[in-house]
Design an enzyme around this catalytic site. Structure first.
Site, PDB file in Angstrom:
ATOM      1  N   LYS A   1      17.393  80.725  57.749  1.00  0.00           N
ATOM      2  CA  LYS A   1      16.627  80.467  58.974  1.00  0.00           C
ATOM      3  C   LYS A   1      15.244  79.987  58.594  1.00  0.00           C
ATOM      4  O   LYS A   1      14.698  80.410  57.561  1.00  0.00           O
ATOM      5  CB  LYS A   1      16.495  81.747  59.810  1.00  0.00           C
ATOM      6  CG  LYS A   1      16.238  81.480  61.273  1.00  0.00           C
ATOM      7  CD  LYS A   1      17.534  81.081  61.972  1.00  0.00           C
ATOM      8  CE  LYS A   1      17.348  80.724  63.420  1.00  0.00           C
ATOM      9  NZ  LYS A   1      18.632  80.597  64.105  1.00  0.00           N
ATOM     10  N   LYS A  16      22.814  78.546  55.812  1.00  0.00           N
ATOM     11  CA  LYS A  16      22.881  77.704  57.018  1.00  0.00           C
ATOM     12  C   LYS A  16      22.139  78.400  58.135  1.00  0.00           C
ATOM     13  O   LYS A  16      22.338  79.581  58.379  1.00  0.00           O
ATOM     14  CB  LYS A  16      24.355  77.532  57.415  1.00  0.00           C
ATOM     15  CG  LYS A  16      24.575  76.648  58.607  1.00  0.00           C
ATOM     16  CD  LYS A  16      24.886  75.239  58.187  1.00  0.00           C
ATOM     17  CE  LYS A  16      24.785  74.236  59.315  1.00  0.00           C
ATOM     18  NZ  LYS A  16      23.411  73.834  59.649  1.00  0.00           N
ATOM     19  N   SER A  31      28.381  72.665  63.853  1.00  0.00           N
ATOM     20  CA  SER A  31      27.423  72.241  62.822  1.00  0.00           C
ATOM     21  C   SER A  31      28.130  72.151  61.466  1.00  0.00           C
ATOM     22  O   SER A  31      27.880  71.246  60.672  1.00  0.00           O
ATOM     23  CB  SER A  31      26.275  73.254  62.698  1.00  0.00           C
ATOM     24  OG  SER A  31      25.209  72.889  63.538  1.00  0.00           O
ATOM     25  N   ASN A  81      21.200  74.644  78.549  1.00  0.00           N
ATOM     26  CA  ASN A  81      22.291  73.940  77.870  1.00  0.00           C
ATOM     27  C   ASN A  81      23.546  74.812  77.819  1.00  0.00           C
ATOM     28  O   ASN A  81      24.612  74.427  78.306  1.00  0.00           O
ATOM     29  CB  ASN A  81      21.834  73.529  76.462  1.00  0.00           C
ATOM     30  CG  ASN A  81      22.969  72.895  75.672  1.00  0.00           C
ATOM     31  OD1 ASN A  81      23.901  72.342  76.241  1.00  0.00           O
ATOM     32  ND2 ASN A  81      22.903  72.986  74.359  1.00  0.00           N
ATOM     33  N   LYS A  92      27.180  85.894  61.237  1.00  0.00           N
ATOM     34  CA  LYS A  92      27.831  84.957  62.172  1.00  0.00           C
ATOM     35  C   LYS A  92      28.734  83.970  61.420  1.00  0.00           C
ATOM     36  O   LYS A  92      29.883  83.757  61.798  1.00  0.00           O
ATOM     37  CB  LYS A  92      26.756  84.194  62.971  1.00  0.00           C
ATOM     38  CG  LYS A  92      27.295  83.449  64.167  1.00  0.00           C
ATOM     39  CD  LYS A  92      26.232  82.625  64.870  1.00  0.00           C
ATOM     40  CE  LYS A  92      25.285  83.451  65.703  1.00  0.00           C
ATOM     41  NZ  LYS A  92      24.411  82.620  66.575  1.00  0.00           N
TER      42      LYS A  92
HETATM   43  P1  NAD Z   1      17.907  76.122  76.982  1.00  0.00           P
HETATM   44  O1  NAD Z   1      16.446  76.063  76.734  1.00  0.00           O
HETATM   45  O2  NAD Z   1      18.672  74.872  77.244  1.00  0.00           O
HETATM   46  O3  NAD Z   1      18.186  77.093  78.230  1.00  0.00           O
HETATM   47  C1  NAD Z   1      17.580  78.306  78.414  1.00  0.00           C
HETATM   48  C2  NAD Z   1      17.558  78.587  79.906  1.00  0.00           C
HETATM   49  O4  NAD Z   1      17.063  79.894  80.130  1.00  0.00           O
HETATM   50  C3  NAD Z   1      16.673  77.624  80.686  1.00  0.00           C
HETATM   51  O5  NAD Z   1      17.353  77.178  81.828  1.00  0.00           O
HETATM   52  C4  NAD Z   1      15.495  78.513  81.101  1.00  0.00           C
HETATM   53  O6  NAD Z   1      14.930  78.109  82.343  1.00  0.00           O
HETATM   54  C5  NAD Z   1      16.188  79.841  81.225  1.00  0.00           C
HETATM   55  N1  NAD Z   1      15.273  80.980  81.228  1.00  0.00           N
HETATM   56  C6  NAD Z   1      14.121  81.145  80.533  1.00  0.00           C
HETATM   57  N2  NAD Z   1      13.550  82.312  80.868  1.00  0.00           N
HETATM   58  C7  NAD Z   1      14.364  82.885  81.784  1.00  0.00           C
HETATM   59  C8  NAD Z   1      14.328  84.093  82.510  1.00  0.00           C
HETATM   60  N3  NAD Z   1      13.328  84.953  82.353  1.00  0.00           N
HETATM   61  N4  NAD Z   1      15.347  84.377  83.360  1.00  0.00           N
HETATM   62  C9  NAD Z   1      16.361  83.514  83.524  1.00  0.00           C
HETATM   63  N5  NAD Z   1      16.445  82.354  82.867  1.00  0.00           N
HETATM   64  C10 NAD Z   1      15.466  82.053  82.011  1.00  0.00           C
HETATM   65  O7  NAD Z   1      18.513  76.935  75.755  1.00  0.00           O
HETATM   66  P2  NAD Z   1      20.037  77.038  75.284  1.00  0.00           P
HETATM   67  O8  NAD Z   1      20.252  76.101  74.189  1.00  0.00           O
HETATM   68  O9  NAD Z   1      20.934  77.028  76.466  1.00  0.00           O
HETATM   69  O10 NAD Z   1      20.014  78.494  74.645  1.00  0.00           O
HETATM   70  C11 NAD Z   1      20.082  79.650  75.445  1.00  0.00           C
HETATM   71  C12 NAD Z   1      20.371  80.863  74.567  1.00  0.00           C
HETATM   72  O11 NAD Z   1      21.556  80.602  73.831  1.00  0.00           O
HETATM   73  C13 NAD Z   1      19.287  81.169  73.529  1.00  0.00           C
HETATM   74  O12 NAD Z   1      19.265  82.571  73.319  1.00  0.00           O
HETATM   75  C14 NAD Z   1      19.809  80.511  72.284  1.00  0.00           C
HETATM   76  O13 NAD Z   1      19.315  81.125  71.115  1.00  0.00           O
HETATM   77  C15 NAD Z   1      21.299  80.769  72.462  1.00  0.00           C
HETATM   78  N6  NAD Z   1      22.097  79.857  71.652  1.00  0.00           N
HETATM   79  C16 NAD Z   1      22.140  78.525  71.950  1.00  0.00           C
HETATM   80  C17 NAD Z   1      22.885  77.685  71.143  1.00  0.00           C
HETATM   81  C18 NAD Z   1      23.003  76.232  71.445  1.00  0.00           C
HETATM   82  O14 NAD Z   1      23.696  75.539  70.695  1.00  0.00           O
HETATM   83  N7  NAD Z   1      22.404  75.718  72.512  1.00  0.00           N
HETATM   84  C19 NAD Z   1      23.584  78.201  70.043  1.00  0.00           C
HETATM   85  C20 NAD Z   1      23.541  79.561  69.779  1.00  0.00           C
HETATM   86  C21 NAD Z   1      22.781  80.382  70.602  1.00  0.00           C
END
Ligand code: NAD
Length: 426
Positions: free
Chosen positions: A117, A81, A360, A232, A105
């Site tokens: 992945k 996954k 998921s 997000n 994880k």
């Molecule tokens: P997203 O794209 O919605 O948000 C990322 C945010 O980070 C954006 O607001 C962007 O402007 C900001 N950003 C980018 N560069 C930056 C910087 N230099 N300084 C400050 N902010 C900055 O992505 P997301 O889904 O919220 O994911 C964010 C992190 O969480 C990632 O590392 C992702 O791998 C991890 N993650 C997300 C999920 C999920 O379900 N959304 C699940 C597991 C892990």
């Protein structure tokens, strides 16, 4: 299919080689648990790595070939996954490492999965919707015999989204000749996606913060927090923490950072982000250097943007009592040791952001049953999983006097080793 031999170094791995870091972390946890050498020997490489060429007809009529990967680390606990990343700099080493972290994880959360992945080297920002659709469908045609609901179940990752999952599910279903929603998760609700998936990562992260705060004696109704990355995950964490009384005093996104010692109101910031595109235009706070978000004197720091942002260079200046890694890999190997020595508690990414993969998993279960749960049921089940995983991790870390990160690895590897023993692999 390619299997690459890698040297496992005994000293700290290079900060920019995620595959070496993943190997090193697994090796360390195997040693701490005194597991049979065969456990690491099996886990040090993904079981299978596929590299594919995907020819796509571009809008200008020319054919362009993209390179894609899919790594399946282990199926000892169940089908693989993990997400599919579309990025110009994605490479096989990164995908292999990410599949190894997915194994850990999923196991920490007690999900019946191994890690997988995928990735495609491309720049989705420069592609039309039609080109992206053809690339998504081409990728699935190339890996179709390698994936499946009982074999390997992809999901969204960096620069892939629910619409792309819908195209991929549709392509796989066409190849099979019948509808197979369970082949992929993160789908739109109308195509079998789960309620609660969009906020799952933030919700899960906040459950772990509540659990950690309870053990640290940290009163959340009087606590402060800063969030790097108001996307997000980060924005939903802000909303949920505010509801618990936490004062979020600083936030940032790629446009910049803002600070207000009295707390930043979620609703006003949401309106600002919607209308201006960045938190930096928020009038209810003052602009600060984005680097400062990490080192402010707050109780809780939430990196929710990028990898490798807490490094040996700034870890010494971090003042938070608790760091909750909503982002994947925000803390480098060296920085992690510095935080541990300073007594700063880090809820590791493999636990703190596992709410996404957990829902998921619920999506896959619902697809397999063709029976769908209301949002309350999803959230209740998510809370149960997150709290249990936190408790097991915490107890393991106390028992062995190690960090929560090492505790989480040990919980995961203990479970994996038990399954390997029962299968007769060791
Ligand atoms: P997203 O794209 O919605 O948000 C990322 C945010 O980070 C954006 O607001 C962007 O402007 C900001 N950003 C980018 N560069 C930056 C910087 N230099 N300084 C400050 N902010 C900055 O992505 P997301 O889904 O919220 O994911 C964010 C992190 O969480 C990632 O590392 C992702 O791998 C991890 N993650 C997300 C999920 C999920 O379900 N959304 C699940 C597991 C892990």
């Amino acid at each position: 299919m390619a299997t690459m031999l890698q040297t496992v170094h005994n000293h700290a791995p290079s900060e920019d080689n995620p595959f070496q870091i993943a190997q090193q972390q697994i090796k360390k946890a195997c040693s701490a648990l005194k597991l049979e050498p065969a456990v690491f020997e099996i886990l040090k490489e993904p079981a299978q790595v596929l590299s594919v060429s995907i020819p796509v007809k571009m809008d200008d009529g020319k054919v362009k070939t993209f390179t894609g990967f899919r790594s399946q680390h282990t199926n000892v606990l169940g089908p693989c996954k993990g997400g599919i990343r579309f990025h110009p700099r994605v490479n096989m080493e990164e995908i292999k490492a990410l599949s190894m972290w997915m194994t850990i994880k999923c196991s920490v959360l007690g999900l019946p999965y191994g890690g997988g992945k995928g990735g495609v080297i491309c720049n989705p920002k420069e592609m039309s919707l039609g080109e992206l659709e053809r690339l998504c469908r081409g990728y699935i045609r190339a890996v179709a015999s390698f994936i499946g609901p009982d074999r390997d179940i992809p999901a969204p990752d960096v620069y892939t989204n629910a619409q792309m999952m819908a195209w991929m599910m549709d392509e796989y279903s066409k190849i099979q000749g019948y509808n197979v929603p369970a082949v992929i998760t993160g789908k739109p609700i109308a195509l079998g996606g789960s309620l609660g998936r969009a906020e799952a990562t933030a919700t899960g992260c906040v459950h772990t913060i509540v659990e950690a705060a309870g053990r640290l004696g940290l009163d959340l109704s009087a606590a402060t927090a800063s969030i790097q990355g108001w996307g997000n995950a980060g924005s939903n964490i802000h909303y949920l923490l505010s509801r618990l009384g936490v004062k979020v005093v600083a936030v940032s996104d790629s446009g910049g950072a803002v600070y207000n010692a009295d707390g930043i109101d979620y609703n006003s910031l949401y309106m600002c982000k919607q209308t201006t595109g960045s938190v930096v235009h928020f009038q209810g706070g003052k602009k600060i250097d984005p680097e400062e978000v990490l080192t402010l004197p707050v109780d809780i720091l939430i990196p929710a943007a990028l990898e490798n942002v807490i490094t040996a260079a700034n870890a010494g200046q971090i003042k938070a009592r608790l760091v909750a890694e909503a982002a994947n890999g925000p803390t480098t190997y060296e920085a992690d040791e510095i935080l541990h020595e300073k007594g700063i508690v880090v809820i590791p990414d493999i636990l703190a952001n596992a709410g996404g993969v957990t829902v998921s998993y619920f999506e896959w279960v619902q697809n397999m049953m063709h029976y769908y749960w209301p949002a309350e049921e999803v959230n209740q089940k998510l809370q149960g999983k997150m709290i249990q995983a936190f408790r097991e991790t915490y107890d393991m870390s106390r028992k062995h006097r190690v960090s929560l990160r090492m505790g989480a690895y040990m919980v995961a590897l203990d479970r994996i080793a038990a399954a390997m023993r029962l299968r007769g692999w060791l």
